[in-house]
Design a protein around this motif. Structure first.
Motif, short mmCIF file in Angstrom:
data_model
loop_
_atom_site.label_atom_id
_atom_site.label_comp_id
_atom_site.label_asym_id
_atom_site.label_seq_id
_atom_site.Cartn_x
_atom_site.Cartn_y
_atom_site.Cartn_z
N ASP A 1 0.83 -1.20 0.00
CA ASP A 1 0.00 0.00 0.00
C ASP A 1 0.86 1.24 0.00
N ASN A 2 0.24 2.43 0.10
CA ASN A 2 0.97 3.69 -0.01
C ASN A 2 1.90 3.94 1.16
N ASN A 3 1.68 3.22 2.26
CA ASN A 3 2.55 3.36 3.42
C ASN A 3 3.68 2.33 3.40
N ASN A 4 3.83 1.65 2.27
CA ASN A 4 4.86 0.64 2.11
C ASN A 4 4.67 -0.54 3.06
N THR A 5 3.43 -0.76 3.50
CA THR A 5 3.08 -1.89 4.35
C THR A 5 2.25 -2.86 3.54
N PRO A 6 2.60 -4.17 3.56
CA PRO A 6 1.85 -5.11 2.75
C PRO A 6 0.35 -5.06 3.04
N ALA A 7 -0.44 -5.02 1.98
CA ALA A 7 -1.89 -4.97 2.13
C ALA A 7 -2.43 -6.32 2.58
N ALA A 8 -3.60 -6.28 3.22
CA ALA A 8 -4.19 -7.48 3.79
C ALA A 8 -4.67 -8.42 2.69
N GLU A 9 -4.37 -9.70 2.84
CA GLU A 9 -4.90 -10.76 2.00
C GLU A 9 -5.19 -11.94 2.92
N ALA A 10 -5.97 -12.89 2.43
CA ALA A 10 -6.16 -14.13 3.17
C ALA A 10 -4.80 -14.81 3.31
N GLU A 11 -4.40 -15.08 4.55
CA GLU A 11 -3.05 -15.55 4.79
C GLU A 11 -3.01 -17.04 5.11
N TYR A 12 -1.90 -17.64 4.76
CA TYR A 12 -1.63 -19.04 5.09
C TYR A 12 -0.42 -19.08 6.03
N ILE A 13 -0.56 -19.78 7.15
CA ILE A 13 0.55 -19.97 8.08
C ILE A 13 0.99 -21.42 7.99
N PRO A 14 2.21 -21.68 7.60
CA PRO A 14 2.67 -23.08 7.48
C PRO A 14 2.66 -23.81 8.82
N LYS A 15 2.58 -25.10 8.73
CA LYS A 15 2.64 -25.97 9.90
C LYS A 15 3.97 -25.77 10.62
N PRO A 16 3.97 -25.72 11.96
CA PRO A 16 5.23 -25.52 12.68
C PRO A 16 6.17 -26.71 12.54
N THR B 1 9.72 -3.27 3.92
CA THR B 1 8.90 -2.18 4.45
C THR B 1 9.75 -1.16 5.20
N LYS B 2 10.91 -1.61 5.72
CA LYS B 2 11.81 -0.77 6.53
C LYS B 2 11.10 -0.22 7.75
N ASP B 3 10.07 -0.92 8.19
CA ASP B 3 9.27 -0.53 9.34
C ASP B 3 9.60 -1.47 10.49
N GLU B 4 10.29 -0.96 11.52
CA GLU B 4 10.77 -1.80 12.62
C GLU B 4 9.63 -2.51 13.34
N ASP B 5 8.53 -1.81 13.60
CA ASP B 5 7.42 -2.42 14.33
C ASP B 5 6.77 -3.52 13.50
N PHE B 6 6.56 -3.24 12.20
CA PHE B 6 5.95 -4.24 11.34
C PHE B 6 6.87 -5.46 11.22
N LEU B 7 8.16 -5.23 11.05
CA LEU B 7 9.10 -6.32 10.93
C LEU B 7 9.11 -7.17 12.20
N SER B 8 9.13 -6.53 13.36
CA SER B 8 9.12 -7.26 14.63
C SER B 8 7.87 -8.13 14.75
N HIS B 9 6.75 -7.61 14.27
CA HIS B 9 5.50 -8.39 14.28
C HIS B 9 5.64 -9.64 13.41
N ARG B 10 6.17 -9.46 12.22
CA ARG B 10 6.33 -10.59 11.30
C ARG B 10 7.35 -11.61 11.83
N LEU B 11 8.33 -11.13 12.56
CA LEU B 11 9.41 -12.01 13.01
C LEU B 11 9.04 -12.86 14.22
N ARG B 12 7.93 -12.58 14.87
CA ARG B 12 7.60 -13.31 16.09
C ARG B 12 7.51 -14.81 15.84
N LEU B 13 6.84 -15.20 14.78
CA LEU B 13 6.70 -16.61 14.45
C LEU B 13 8.06 -17.24 14.20
N ALA B 14 8.88 -16.56 13.40
CA ALA B 14 10.20 -17.08 13.05
C ALA B 14 11.08 -17.22 14.29
#
Length: 331
Positions: free
Chosen positions: A31-46, A135-148
Motif C-alpha cells: 500500500d501507499n505506506n509501504n506496508t503489505p496490504a491485507a490478504e487471506a493468509e496461510y501460516i505453514p505448519k510448525p 517495508t523498513k518498518d521496525e514495528d511491522f518487521l518485529s511483528h512478522r518475526l515473532r513466528l520465526a
C-alpha cells in the motif's frame, strides 16, 4: 596473491537481504505506506524438531576438542501463494523446495567452513519473507518475526536439551539469522550463557537497547575474549548503511579483531576498516559485483550478501581460537 573465494550462487538466486533469496511465486501488494496490504493468509505448519528432516547437521569433532555450533539461516523466500490463492509470508519447512533453498544456498556452504573440528546444527524454521524487511518498518518487521523467532527458540531449546552442556557453545547467524542470534541471547538463561564461547551476528545490528535489555550481549573487544558477541556489517561507504539491517551500536573487524579504525588487509588486495562513528566495516579494493542489487534495497553500496563468505577463513579460525580459550577457562 590469494584468490578470493567467491560464492557464486545458482542463476535462480537473487543476491538479496540474506544472500540466499530465491524467486518464488509472487510478492504481495504494497500500500501507499509501504506496508503489505491485507490478504487471506496461510501460516505453514510448525516444525517438529524431533524430526531429523528439520535439521542440517555435521559431526566433525573427531577428537572431542571442538564446539557445538548452532547456526541460523537467513532469508531464502519471497512471499508466495498456496494453490487456493492464500498468501504466505513465511518459509514452509515441510516444503522440500524451501528446505532445499535453505540447505543448498546457505547452510551446506556455512557448514563447509564452520563444521571442521566441530559439531554443527542448523534448524529449518519459518523465516519471514523478504517483503517484511523491505517495508523498513521496525514495528511491522518485529511483528512478522515473532513466528520465526519462536521457531528458532524452540529449535535451540531442543538442541540444548540433547547436547553435552559441558562443551563450548557457538551461536551464529546471518541477516535474519543474525537477528535470531540477538533474540537467542535474550532467551537463554545464565547457565546456558556460561557455556557460550561466542555469538556471531553477521550482517545484522546490535543496538544500545539490546545491550541495555540483555546482559548476555557483551561486545567482543578482541580476538580471544569469550562469552562475547561479534557483530559487523559491510559497506563501501557509510552513506550506504541500510538502517533496518545495519544501524548497529557495536562493530568489530573480523580480519584484525580491532574495534577502532586500524585497517586490515584481506586476501592481499582488500582493505577492511571499522568506522567507529557508524559501527560498520568500510571496505575498499572489493566491488562485491557478484552480489547483484535487489529491488534497490540491498547490495546497493552496501555489500550485505558478502557477510558470511568474504570473511569465512577469519571466522573459521576465530571459532577455533575462542573455543580453545573457553576450554582453558572451564576445564
Amino acid at each position: 596473491m590469494k584468490k578470493i573465494k567467491l560464492w557464486i550462487f545458482s542463476t535462480m538466486l537473487i543476491a538479496s537481504l540474506c544472500g540466499c533469496m530465491v524467486f518464488t511465486s509472487t510478492s504481495c501488494t504494497v500500500d501507499n505506506n509501504n506496508t503489505p496490504a491485507a490478504e487471506a493468509e496461510y501460516i505453514p505448519k510448525p516444525p517438529d524438531y524431533n524430526d531429523a528432516t528439520m535439521w542440517v547437521t555435521a559431526n566433525n569433532d573427531t577428537n572431542g576438542t571442538g564446539a557445538d555450533i548452532f547456526y541460523v539461516v537467513s532469508t531464502c523466500e519471497e512471499d508466495w501463494h498456496t494453490e487456493d490463492g492464500r498468501i504466505c509470508h513465511y518459509a514452509d519447512v515441510w516444503n522440500p523446495l524451501h528446505r532445499e533453498h535453505m540447505a543448498t544456498l546457505e547452510l551446506n556452504k556455512i557448514a563447509a567452513y564452520m563444521s571442521p573440528g566441530n559439531s554443527f546444527f542448523a534448524p529449518f524454521y519459518r523465516h519471514t519473507t523478504i517483503e517484511a524487511w523491505m517495508t523498513k518498518d521496525e514495528d511491522f518487521l518485529s511483528h512478522r518475526l515473532r513466528l520465526a523467532m519462536n521457531d528458532v527458540c524452540n529449535a535451540f531449546d531442543h538442541f540444548q536439551a540433547h547436547r553435552d552442556t559441558h562443551r563450548p557453545l557457538i551461536i551464529a547467524g546471518f541477516s535474519q539469522g543474525g537477528r535470531a542470534v540477538v533474540e537467542l541471547l535474550k532467551h537463554i538463561d545464565d547457565e546456558t550463557y556460561n557455556q557460550l564461547a561466542a555469538a556471531y551476528v553477521m550482517g545484522y545490528k546490535v543496538t544500545n537497547a539490546d545491550l541495555e535489555q540483555c546482559r548476555h550481549i557483551r561486545p567482543a573487544e578482541g580476538e580471544t575474549d569469550t562469552g562475547v558477541t561479534i557483530c559487523y556489517n559491510t559497506v563501501k561507504d557509510v552513506k550506504y548503511i541500510q538502517p533496518i539491517i545495519a544501524s548497529s551500536d557495536i562493530c568489530i573487524n573480523p580480519v584484525n579483531w580491532h574495534t577502532d579504525a586500524t585497517p586490515a588487509t584481506l586476501h592481499d588486495t582488500i582493505t577492511v576498516t571499522v568506522s567507529p562513528e557508524c559501527h560498520v566495516l568500510v571496505v575498499s579494493g572489493y566491488s562485491g559485483s557478484e552480489y547483484a542489487p535487489y529491488r534497490d534495497f540491498i547490495n546497493v553500496g552496501d555489500i550485505h550478501s558478502c557477510e558470511p563468505w568474504l570473511y569465512s577463513e577469519c571466522l573459521a579460525n576465530n571459532i577455533k581460537v575462542r573455543t580453545q580459550e573457553w576450554r582453558k577457562k572451564n576445564h
